[in-house]
Design a protein around this motif. Structure first.
Motif, PDB file in Angstrom:
ATOM      1  N   TYR A 189       0.837  -1.212   0.000  1.00 41.89           N
ATOM      2  CA  TYR A 189       0.000   0.000   0.000  1.00 41.89           C
ATOM      3  C   TYR A 189       0.868   1.257   0.000  1.00 41.89           C
ATOM      4  CZ  TYR A 189       0.655  -0.324   5.135  1.00 41.89           C
ATOM      5  OH  TYR A 189       1.183  -0.417   6.407  1.00 41.89           O
ATOM      6  N   LEU A 190       2.112   1.114  -0.422  1.00 42.89           N
ATOM      7  CA  LEU A 190       3.059   2.215  -0.498  1.00 42.89           C
ATOM      8  C   LEU A 190       3.323   2.521  -1.963  1.00 42.89           C
ATOM      9  CD1 LEU A 190       5.382   0.737   2.236  1.00 42.89           C
ATOM     10  CD2 LEU A 190       3.725   2.595   2.541  1.00 42.89           C
ATOM     11  N   ILE A 191       2.939   3.705  -2.394  1.00 42.63           N
ATOM     12  CA  ILE A 191       2.954   4.044  -3.813  1.00 42.63           C
ATOM     13  C   ILE A 191       4.150   4.932  -4.126  1.00 42.63           C
ATOM     14  CG2 ILE A 191       1.613   5.042  -5.696  1.00 42.63           C
ATOM     15  CD1 ILE A 191       0.470   2.477  -4.340  1.00 42.63           C
ATOM     16  N   TRP A 192       4.812   4.637  -5.232  1.00 46.34           N
ATOM     17  CA  TRP A 192       6.064   5.271  -5.635  1.00 46.34           C
ATOM     18  C   TRP A 192       5.768   6.233  -6.783  1.00 46.34           C
ATOM     19  CZ3 TRP A 192      10.333   6.076  -3.322  1.00 46.34           C
ATOM     20  CH2 TRP A 192      11.594   6.066  -3.921  1.00 46.34           C
ATOM     21  N   LEU A 193       6.076   7.523  -6.568  1.00 44.57           N
ATOM     22  CA  LEU A 193       5.755   8.558  -7.550  1.00 44.57           C
ATOM     23  C   LEU A 193       7.024   9.223  -8.065  1.00 44.57           C
ATOM     24  CD1 LEU A 193       2.752  10.313  -5.726  1.00 44.57           C
ATOM     25  CD2 LEU A 193       2.648   8.525  -7.481  1.00 44.57           C
ATOM     26  N   ASP A 194       7.078   9.430  -9.371  1.00 48.96           N
ATOM     27  CA  ASP A 194       8.220  10.036 -10.057  1.00 48.96           C
ATOM     28  C   ASP A 194       7.898  11.507 -10.344  1.00 48.96           C
ATOM     29  OD1 ASP A 194      10.225  10.839 -11.772  1.00 48.96           O
ATOM     30  OD2 ASP A 194       9.979   9.191 -13.187  1.00 48.96           O
ATOM     31  N   PHE A 195       8.670  12.415  -9.736  1.00 46.36           N
ATOM     32  CA  PHE A 195       8.458  13.856  -9.899  1.00 46.36           C
ATOM     33  C   PHE A 195       9.488  14.495 -10.825  1.00 46.36           C
ATOM     34  CE2 PHE A 195       5.943  13.044  -6.188  1.00 46.36           C
ATOM     35  CZ  PHE A 195       4.988  14.056  -6.131  1.00 46.36           C
ATOM     36  N   SER A 196      10.199  13.681 -11.593  1.00 51.62           N
ATOM     37  CA  SER A 196      11.304  14.227 -12.392  1.00 51.62           C
ATOM     38  C   SER A 196      10.837  15.169 -13.497  1.00 51.62           C
ATOM     39  CB  SER A 196      12.143  13.087 -12.982  1.00 51.62           C
ATOM     40  OG  SER A 196      11.362  12.261 -13.827  1.00 51.62           O
ATOM     41  N   GLU A 197       9.550  15.111 -13.879  1.00 53.91           N
ATOM     42  CA  GLU A 197       9.025  16.059 -14.863  1.00 53.91           C
ATOM     43  C   GLU A 197       8.502  17.331 -14.206  1.00 53.91           C
ATOM     44  OE1 GLU A 197       6.256  14.439 -17.641  1.00 53.91           O
ATOM     45  OE2 GLU A 197       7.530  12.744 -18.187  1.00 53.91           O
ATOM     46  N   VAL A 198       8.501  17.345 -12.874  1.00 49.88           N
ATOM     47  CA  VAL A 198       8.055  18.529 -12.139  1.00 49.88           C
ATOM     48  C   VAL A 198       9.249  19.412 -11.797  1.00 49.88           C
ATOM     49  CG1 VAL A 198       6.922  19.357 -10.030  1.00 49.88           C
ATOM     50  CG2 VAL A 198       6.086  17.280 -11.175  1.00 49.88           C
ATOM     51  N   THR A 199      10.344  18.782 -11.369  1.00 53.05           N
ATOM     52  CA  THR A 199      11.545  19.511 -10.989  1.00 53.05           C
ATOM     53  C   THR A 199      12.758  18.596 -11.136  1.00 53.05           C
ATOM     54  OG1 THR A 199      12.654  20.727  -9.199  1.00 53.05           O
ATOM     55  CG2 THR A 199      11.239  18.889  -8.566  1.00 53.05           C
ATOM     56  N   GLY A 200      13.906  19.204 -11.323  1.00 56.16           N
ATOM     57  CA  GLY A 200      15.135  18.427 -11.417  1.00 56.16           C
ATOM     58  C   GLY A 200      16.017  18.567 -10.200  1.00 56.16           C
ATOM     59  N   ASP A 201      15.473  19.192  -9.154  1.00 58.22           N
ATOM     60  CA  ASP A 201      16.282  19.468  -7.972  1.00 58.22           C
ATOM     61  C   ASP A 201      15.606  18.889  -6.726  1.00 58.22           C
ATOM     62  OD1 ASP A 201      18.507  21.108  -6.622  1.00 58.22           O
ATOM     63  OD2 ASP A 201      16.699  21.790  -5.593  1.00 58.22           O
ATOM     64  N   TYR A 202      16.359  18.104  -5.969  1.00 60.67           N
ATOM     65  CA  TYR A 202      15.818  17.460  -4.773  1.00 60.67           C
ATOM     66  C   TYR A 202      15.308  18.476  -3.758  1.00 60.67           C
ATOM     67  CZ  TYR A 202      16.142  15.875   0.051  1.00 60.67           C
ATOM     68  OH  TYR A 202      15.894  15.678   1.377  1.00 60.67           O
ATOM     69  N   HIS A 203      16.080  19.523  -3.516  1.00 64.40           N
ATOM     70  CA  HIS A 203      15.690  20.522  -2.519  1.00 64.40           C
ATOM     71  C   HIS A 203      14.421  21.257  -2.947  1.00 64.40           C
ATOM     72  CE1 HIS A 203      19.326  19.897  -0.222  1.00 64.40           C
ATOM     73  NE2 HIS A 203      20.022  19.948  -1.346  1.00 64.40           N
ATOM     74  N   ASP A 204      14.287  21.485  -4.243  1.00 64.00           N
ATOM     75  CA  ASP A 204      13.074  22.113  -4.760  1.00 64.00           C
ATOM     76  C   ASP A 204      11.878  21.176  -4.586  1.00 64.00           C
ATOM     77  OD1 ASP A 204      11.623  24.197  -6.159  1.00 64.00           O
ATOM     78  OD2 ASP A 204      11.560  22.812  -7.851  1.00 64.00           O
ATOM     79  N   LEU A 205      12.080  19.886  -4.813  1.00 64.56           N
ATOM     80  CA  LEU A 205      10.999  18.918  -4.617  1.00 64.56           C
ATOM     81  C   LEU A 205      10.568  18.887  -3.149  1.00 64.56           C
ATOM     82  CD1 LEU A 205       9.112  16.660  -5.523  1.00 64.56           C
ATOM     83  CD2 LEU A 205      11.027  15.057  -5.310  1.00 64.56           C
ATOM     84  N   LYS A 206      11.528  18.910  -2.259  1.00 66.92           N
ATOM     85  CA  LYS A 206      11.210  18.932  -0.829  1.00 66.92           C
ATOM     86  C   LYS A 206      10.383  20.166  -0.480  1.00 66.92           C
ATOM     87  CE  LYS A 206      13.409  18.867   3.736  1.00 66.92           C
ATOM     88  NZ  LYS A 206      14.702  18.818   4.468  1.00 66.92           N
ATOM     89  N   HIS A 207      10.758  21.308  -1.042  1.00 66.58           N
ATOM     90  CA  HIS A 207      10.005  22.545  -0.805  1.00 66.58           C
ATOM     91  C   HIS A 207       8.580  22.411  -1.338  1.00 66.58           C
ATOM     92  CE1 HIS A 207       8.781  26.779  -1.124  1.00 66.58           C
ATOM     93  NE2 HIS A 207       9.681  27.007  -0.164  1.00 66.58           N
ATOM     94  N   LEU A 208       8.448  21.843  -2.523  1.00 71.61           N
ATOM     95  CA  LEU A 208       7.126  21.655  -3.123  1.00 71.61           C
ATOM     96  C   LEU A 208       6.227  20.804  -2.222  1.00 71.61           C
ATOM     97  CD1 LEU A 208       5.095  21.659  -5.561  1.00 71.61           C
ATOM     98  CD2 LEU A 208       6.241  19.560  -6.304  1.00 71.61           C
TER      99      LEU A 208
END
Length: 402
Positions: A325-344
């Motif tokens: 029940y743990l779903i894995w999502l790919d955000f690489s088309e949203v941002t290319g930066d880990y810190h930016d993803l964390k902020h999002l």
């Protein structure tokens, strides 16, 4: 309409819940919607709660060991759900699967020995290896066309190069959701046999398999694998009783089992939690229909997320799960930066998910989301994520227009 109500939202704050009550300690804030740790928001059914209450009403909670009733409940569950014939002597009851991984590492390796894992993988695997002063070797799973596969050539190459002694397998795989096929497991097993590598198969998520897939326990692959095999299982995931501290570690071969038990004794552990034993018996004897309805509900949550992402946030890619029940999502088309993803995720969407980077460096642009929550909670999370990403789209359009 099923017998059980999984739509009911239960207030968990104020119960010392790791998931809900430790936001300030872990995230520095308390305003995030928590969908992180693998802990379900569903209450056990009344028939199981009643058995636990009856044991509490007895009033005495002294040392307790697994008895015949316990052993029969365990064997019946594995026979009915997985067509496995478990023998009583195989089982060692311990507080949890991660604890058993530490005991397995100590039982079959020495300090400085190599243990192999397959990242991105449940992060305590690596932590436990390193904390026990062993070397962690990674056989990176291959991400291709939205799907994960095993690089068998690299697996064998790493085993030979580093003289690997132990393989920690996640099956079904957390977080990528793969349910390994018989062919994949057999190939892994044959490589390990060839190079005298002991296998610890963490099968804790084996009761959560989506339609069209089937969990294959390593115990079912054949007699030749049993001499060097340990299988970690627990009702804690299936019935959400992690707080009751009980896991069943199945080790068919006596010599390996004795080595594991010596390390368990050396750690000072003996009798299990009495309420954990009571709950396990009740869950395995009375929880079948509840689990079946739960799986249907989780599938509904998955279907909702899949459709919502496709229609509203196509930039976020769902890695189609075969289990867990743990779903894995790919955000690489949203941002290319880990810190930016964390902020999002944290600052903009106000969500508390598990960041992909904790499962391995190569998955820093992924997030793991726990969908074992009421539909209204899942809906709120998806809408929050959409608002955050839509806001970014608007800013991007405004910048381009100017």
């Amino acid at each position: 309409m099923g017998k059980y109500d999984f739509d009911r939202v239960i207030e968990r704050r104020g119960t010392s819940s790791l998931k809900y009550d430790f936001g300030m300690q872990r995230m520095g804030r308390t305003d995030l919607l928590p969908l992180w740790v693998a802990d379900m928001d569903f209450a056990l059914p009344d028939e199981i709660i009643g058995d636990i209450k009856n044991r509490v009403d007895h009033g005495i909670f002294g040392y307790t060991d697994p008895d015949e009733e316990y052993n029969e409940a365990v064997k019946r569950w594995f026979k009915d759900r997985h067509n496995l014939d478990i023998k009583d002597e195989w089982n060692t009851v311990v507080p949890g699967v991660v604890y058993s991984i530490a005991m397995a590492i100590r039982a079959v390796t020495y300090e400085g020995d190599s243990v192999i894992i397959q990242e991105p993988v449940y992060y305590p695997f690596k932590e436990t290896i390193l904390l026990n002063k062993r070397k962690c070797i990674n056989n990176q799973l291959v991400y291709k066309n939205g799907h994960y596969e095993i690089d068998f050539d690299d697996f064998e190459k790493k085993i030979k190069e580093h003289n690997v002694k132990l393989f920690l397998l996640c099956s079904p795989h957390n977080p990528v959701g793969r349910v390994w096929t018989r062919e994949e497991l057999t190939r892994l097993g044959d490589i390990c046999l060839k190079h005298n590598v002991t296998i610890f198969a963490d099968e804790i998520h084996s009761d959560f398999i989506y339609p069209g897939y089937k969990h294959i326990s390593f115990l079912s692959l054949g007699e030749k694998y049993l001499k060097s095999l340990m299988v970690g299982t627990s009702p804690s995931k299936t019935f959400n009783i992690a707080g009751l501290q009980v896991a069943n570690i199945l080790i068919p071969h006596k010599t390996l089992r004795d080595e594991f038990r010596r390390e368990n004794e050396a750690a000072g552990y003996s009798q299990p939690n009495v309420l954990g034993l009571t709950a396990t018996i009740s869950c395995f004897n009375k929880g079948r229909k509840w689990v079946d309805e739960l799986k249907e509900y989780l599938k509904g949550n998955l279907d909702y997320i899949r459709d919502y992402l496709k229609e509203n946030i196509p930039e976020v890619k769902l890695i189609e799960p075969e289990g867990t029940y743990l779903i894995w999502l790919d955000f690489s088309e949203v941002t290319g930066d880990y810190h930016d993803l964390k902020h999002l995720i944290v600052e903009e969407a106000k969500l508390w998910l598990d960041a992909g980077i904790i499962f391995g460096r190569e998955t820093a642009l992924f997030e793991r989301i726990n969908i074992a929550a009421s539909r209204v909670v899942i809906k709120t999370a998806m809408e929050s994520l959409e608002r955050a990403i839509s806001g970014r789209r608007s800013l991007s359009c405004g910048t381009q227009d100017s």
